[in-house]
Design a protein around this motif. Sequence first.
Motif, mmCIF file in Angstrom:
data_model
loop_
_atom_site.group_PDB
_atom_site.id
_atom_site.type_symbol
_atom_site.label_atom_id
_atom_site.label_comp_id
_atom_site.label_asym_id
_atom_site.label_seq_id
_atom_site.Cartn_x
_atom_site.Cartn_y
_atom_site.Cartn_z
ATOM 1 N N VAL A 1 148.725 53.643 5.904
ATOM 2 C CA VAL A 1 147.409 53.801 6.499
ATOM 3 C C VAL A 1 147.375 55.110 7.263
ATOM 4 O O VAL A 1 148.345 55.497 7.895
ATOM 5 N N GLN A 2 146.257 55.811 7.132
ATOM 6 C CA GLN A 2 146.072 57.062 7.857
ATOM 7 C C GLN A 2 145.182 56.802 9.066
ATOM 8 O O GLN A 2 144.199 56.086 8.977
ATOM 9 N N LEU A 3 145.556 57.395 10.188
ATOM 10 C CA LEU A 3 144.834 57.186 11.438
ATOM 11 C C LEU A 3 144.392 58.513 12.017
ATOM 12 O O LEU A 3 145.133 59.501 11.955
ATOM 13 N N GLN A 4 143.210 58.523 12.593
ATOM 14 C CA GLN A 4 142.691 59.729 13.236
ATOM 15 C C GLN A 4 141.990 59.343 14.519
ATOM 16 O O GLN A 4 140.963 58.665 14.482
ATOM 17 N N ALA A 5 142.542 59.783 15.640
ATOM 18 C CA ALA A 5 141.938 59.511 16.941
ATOM 19 C C ALA A 5 140.968 60.620 17.313
ATOM 20 O O ALA A 5 141.163 61.790 16.959
ATOM 21 N N SER A 6 139.935 60.247 18.044
ATOM 22 C CA SER A 6 138.948 61.221 18.503
ATOM 23 C C SER A 6 138.300 60.697 19.779
ATOM 24 O O SER A 6 138.509 59.541 20.174
ATOM 25 N N GLY A 7 137.514 61.570 20.412
ATOM 26 C CA GLY A 7 136.765 61.144 21.580
ATOM 27 C C GLY A 7 137.285 61.649 22.907
ATOM 28 O O GLY A 7 136.677 61.400 23.952
ATOM 29 N N GLY A 8 138.402 62.356 22.885
ATOM 30 C CA GLY A 8 138.940 62.884 24.125
ATOM 31 C C GLY A 8 138.077 64.008 24.672
ATOM 32 O O GLY A 8 137.136 64.479 24.029
ATOM 33 N N GLY A 9 138.409 64.425 25.890
ATOM 34 C CA GLY A 9 137.673 65.511 26.493
ATOM 35 C C GLY A 9 138.077 65.713 27.931
ATOM 36 O O GLY A 9 139.030 65.108 28.424
ATOM 37 N N LEU A 10 137.324 66.585 28.583
ATOM 38 C CA LEU A 10 137.543 66.893 29.996
ATOM 39 C C LEU A 10 136.471 66.191 30.819
ATOM 40 O O LEU A 10 135.274 66.416 30.591
ATOM 41 N N TRP A 111 151.111 56.385 12.819
ATOM 42 C CA TRP A 111 150.574 57.053 14.000
ATOM 43 C C TRP A 111 149.465 57.998 13.595
ATOM 44 O O TRP A 111 149.514 58.630 12.546
ATOM 45 N N GLY A 112 148.475 58.107 14.478
ATOM 46 C CA GLY A 112 147.448 59.101 14.276
ATOM 47 C C GLY A 112 147.746 60.338 15.098
ATOM 48 O O GLY A 112 148.598 60.326 15.996
ATOM 49 N N ARG A 113 147.058 61.403 14.795
ATOM 50 C CA ARG A 113 147.128 62.587 15.647
ATOM 51 C C ARG A 113 146.466 62.251 16.973
ATOM 52 O O ARG A 113 145.524 61.484 17.029
ATOM 53 N N GLY A 114 146.954 62.831 18.005
ATOM 54 C CA GLY A 114 146.459 62.513 19.328
ATOM 55 C C GLY A 114 145.141 63.188 19.656
ATOM 56 O O GLY A 114 144.711 64.135 19.003
ATOM 57 N N THR A 115 144.524 62.678 20.714
ATOM 58 C CA THR A 115 143.329 63.302 21.267
ATOM 59 C C THR A 115 143.556 63.482 22.762
ATOM 60 O O THR A 115 144.039 62.583 23.447
ATOM 61 N N GLN A 116 143.231 64.664 23.252
ATOM 62 C CA GLN A 116 143.550 65.019 24.641
ATOM 63 C C GLN A 116 142.481 64.491 25.593
ATOM 64 O O GLN A 116 141.284 64.693 25.374
ATOM 65 N N VAL A 117 142.957 63.853 26.641
ATOM 66 C CA VAL A 117 142.084 63.404 27.724
ATOM 67 C C VAL A 117 142.553 64.088 28.997
ATOM 68 O O VAL A 117 143.722 63.989 29.372
ATOM 69 N N THR A 118 141.656 64.799 29.636
ATOM 70 C CA THR A 118 141.966 65.479 30.885
ATOM 71 C C THR A 118 140.987 65.028 31.951
ATOM 72 O O THR A 118 139.775 65.122 31.753
ATOM 73 N N VAL A 119 141.532 64.524 33.045
ATOM 74 C CA VAL A 119 140.701 64.019 34.133
ATOM 75 C C VAL A 119 140.931 64.903 35.353
ATOM 76 O O VAL A 119 142.051 64.976 35.876
ATOM 77 N N SER A 120 139.900 65.554 35.801
ATOM 78 C CA SER A 120 140.009 66.429 36.964
ATOM 79 C C SER A 120 139.647 65.669 38.235
ATOM 80 O O SER A 120 138.830 64.749 38.214
ATOM 81 N N SER A 121 140.253 66.100 39.329
ATOM 82 C CA SER A 121 139.999 65.406 40.606
ATOM 83 C C SER A 121 138.810 65.991 41.330
ATOM 84 O O SER A 121 138.281 67.022 40.970
#
Length: 121
Positions: A1-10, A111-121
Amino acid sequence: VQLQASGGGLVQAGDSLRLSCAASGRTFGSYSMGWFRQTPGKEREFVAGINWSGDSTYYADPVKGRFTISRDNAKDRVYLQMNSLKPGDTATYYCAADHRNRVMNIRGDYWGRGTQVTVSS
C-alpha cells in the motif's frame, strides 16, 4: 500500500490542523493505521492509532484530549485532527499502515512521506 500524508503547515500555538493520509494499492480497510512524528535528532514516536473498522483508537499521553484520529474506509483515508497545538507538537508527521488489527504497538509495514507541522509560540 502506498501512503501520502498532507495537511501540515505553520500555525500558532492554540491553533488547529487536520492531517490527511491517502492510501492506495491494497485493501485499506485491512490495515490498522497510525500517526507518528519525528523531530531532528530524536526517534520517531507514536502519536495515535486506529483499528481496521475505526471503532477503536489509542493515543500517546502528550496528545490525549487534543488530537483525534479517524478514518474513512470508503475514501481510503485516515485523518489526524490536531487541536490546541503547542510548540512541542512541532515535528514531521508520518502515517503508517499495519496489517494487524490493533490500536497499540502499530508497526509500520508501510510508511508515507511525512508532512511538516510547525507550531510557533
